[in-house]
Scaffold this motif. Structure first.
Motif, PDB file in Angstrom:
ATOM      1  N   SER A   1       0.830  -1.199   0.000  1.00 14.79           N
ATOM      2  CA  SER A   1       0.000   0.000   0.000  1.00 14.79           C
ATOM      3  C   SER A   1       0.868   1.253   0.000  1.00 14.79           C
ATOM      4  O   SER A   1       1.757   1.399   0.844  1.00 14.79           O
ATOM      5  CB  SER A   1      -0.903   0.006   1.241  1.00 14.79           C
ATOM      6  N   LEU A   2       0.597   2.167  -0.943  1.00 13.65           N
ATOM      7  CA  LEU A   2       1.332   3.420  -0.999  1.00 13.65           C
ATOM      8  C   LEU A   2       1.128   4.223   0.274  1.00 13.65           C
ATOM      9  O   LEU A   2       2.076   4.688   0.899  1.00 13.65           O
ATOM     10  CB  LEU A   2       0.893   4.240  -2.221  1.00 13.65           C
ATOM     11  N   GLU A   3      -0.142   4.377   0.700  1.00  8.93           N
ATOM     12  CA  GLU A   3      -0.467   5.210   1.869  1.00  8.93           C
ATOM     13  C   GLU A   3      -0.028   4.578   3.192  1.00  8.93           C
ATOM     14  O   GLU A   3       0.413   5.257   4.095  1.00  8.93           O
ATOM     15  CB  GLU A   3      -1.973   5.523   1.914  1.00  8.93           C
ATOM     16  N   LEU A   4      -0.159   3.231   3.289  1.00 12.00           N
ATOM     17  CA  LEU A   4       0.130   2.566   4.565  1.00 12.00           C
ATOM     18  C   LEU A   4       1.582   2.130   4.701  1.00 12.00           C
ATOM     19  O   LEU A   4       2.131   2.115   5.814  1.00 12.00           O
ATOM     20  CB  LEU A   4      -0.783   1.353   4.754  1.00 12.00           C
ATOM     21  N   ASP A   5       2.218   1.731   3.587  1.00 10.69           N
ATOM     22  CA  ASP A   5       3.549   1.146   3.672  1.00 10.69           C
ATOM     23  C   ASP A   5       4.668   2.041   3.147  1.00 10.69           C
ATOM     24  O   ASP A   5       5.742   2.081   3.726  1.00 10.69           O
ATOM     25  CB  ASP A   5       3.595  -0.190   2.905  1.00 10.69           C
ATOM     26  N   VAL A   6       4.431   2.746   2.034  1.00 15.35           N
ATOM     27  CA  VAL A   6       5.520   3.478   1.386  1.00 15.35           C
ATOM     28  C   VAL A   6       5.643   4.901   1.911  1.00 15.35           C
ATOM     29  O   VAL A   6       6.706   5.306   2.368  1.00 15.35           O
ATOM     30  CB  VAL A   6       5.338   3.487  -0.150  1.00 15.35           C
ATOM     31  N   ILE A   7       4.567   5.681   1.883  1.00 14.87           N
ATOM     32  CA  ILE A   7       4.630   7.100   2.262  1.00 14.87           C
ATOM     33  C   ILE A   7       5.061   7.294   3.714  1.00 14.87           C
ATOM     34  O   ILE A   7       5.869   8.163   3.989  1.00 14.87           O
ATOM     35  CB  ILE A   7       3.297   7.810   1.949  1.00 14.87           C
ATOM     36  N   PRO A   8       4.605   6.475   4.685  1.00 13.88           N
ATOM     37  CA  PRO A   8       5.089   6.691   6.062  1.00 13.88           C
ATOM     38  C   PRO A   8       6.600   6.566   6.180  1.00 13.88           C
ATOM     39  O   PRO A   8       7.218   7.183   7.016  1.00 13.88           O
ATOM     40  CB  PRO A   8       4.391   5.590   6.860  1.00 13.88           C
ATOM     41  N   VAL A   9       7.209   5.742   5.309  1.00 18.15           N
ATOM     42  CA  VAL A   9       8.663   5.584   5.359  1.00 18.15           C
ATOM     43  C   VAL A   9       9.334   6.763   4.700  1.00 18.15           C
ATOM     44  O   VAL A   9      10.346   7.248   5.117  1.00 18.15           O
ATOM     45  CB  VAL A   9       9.082   4.278   4.656  1.00 18.15           C
TER      46      VAL A   9
END
Length: 200
Positions: free
Chosen positions: A192-200
Motif C-alpha cells: 500500500s502506498l499510503e500505509l507502507d511506502v509514504i510513512p517511510v
C-alpha cells in the motif's frame, strides 16, 4: 554488529546545523552522534571516557558538550546522552526494514504460486495437442520496469512521483526526484502506498 551499518547523511543539512560551531564542538558532536548510531541507544555520560573517545581534553570536552546541550544538539536522557536525529533515523530504518520484509514475503509467495502453476501438468486430449491456450514459447509478461511506459502508465508514474514528492514536502535529496518503477512494482504486488511506502 551495529543496528545502523549505514545512515542517511545530507551534507547541506550537516553544514547548516554545525555552522558557527568551533572545530572542537564539531568534532565532539560527530563523534558522539556516530557512537550513538553504533550503539543504537543513548551513551552513558562518562565525561572522562567520552573526552578520550573524542580526542579532547576533559575541560575542552566538557565545554563543547555544555554548548551542544545548550543548543539542543545533544540531550540528556535517563540512559545518558542522545540525539533526536538518531531517534528519527532509527524509526526510519525500522519502517524501511518492515516494508522490505513485507515486500519480500509477498514476492516469495508470488514466486511459489508461479512455480506451482508451471508445475501443473498440461492436459492433452486424444489428439495429443495441449489444451492450454498459451504456448510455452510465448514471451513472459512484461513488468513495469522492463518496458517503456505507455502514455497512460506515464501519467500514473507522474501522479505517483507527485504524491511521493508531496509526502516529503518537496525535500528530495540528492537528485530531486524518485525512481518510481520499483515502488510501482511493490504496489502491483499489494504493497500500500499510503500505509507502507509514504510513512517511510
Amino acid at each position: 554488529m551495529s543496528d545502523f551499518p549505514w545512515v542517511r547523511f545530507f551534507p547541506s543539512d550537516w553544514l547548516a546545523g554545525t555552522r558557527g560551531m568551533s572545530a572542537v564542538e564539531t568534532g565532539v558532536y560527530i563523534t558522539l552522534v556516530a557512537t550513538m548510531y553504533e550503539r543504537g541507544e543513548p551513551i552513558p555520560e562518562d565525561q572522562a571516557r567520552l573526552a578520550r573517545l573524542c580526542g579532547a581534553s576533559n575541560s575542552a570536552f566538557k565545554k563543547a558538550l555544555d554548548t551542544l546541550i545548550e543548543e539542543g544538539k545533544i540531550t540528556r536522557v535517563n540512559g545518558g546522552l542522545w540525539n533526536d536525529r538518531v531517534e528519527k533515523e532509527k524509526v526510519y530504518l525500522s519502517e524501511k526494514s518492515e516494508v522490505a520484509r513485507r515486500a519480500g514475503k509477498m514476492s516469495a509467495e508470488k514466486r511459489k504460486q508461479n512455480q506451482e502453476a508451471e508445475a501443473t501438468p498440461v492436459q492433452r486430449p486424444f489428439n495429443g495437442r495441449s489444451t492450454k491456450p498459451e504456448a510455452r514459447s510465448q514471451k513472459p509478461e512484461a513488468t513495469l520496469s522492463s518496458v517503456a511506459a505507455p502514455p497512460a502508465a506515464q501519467a500514473d508514474f507522474d501522479q505517483l512521483q507527485s504524491k511521493l514528492t508531496e509526502a516529503v514536502d518537496g525535500k528530495i535529496q540528492p537528485h530531486g526526484s524518485f525512481v518510481v518503477g520499483p515502488i510501482a512494482e511493490l504496489m502491483a504486488n499489494g504493497v500500500s502506498l499510503e500505509l507502507d511506502v509514504i510513512p517511510v
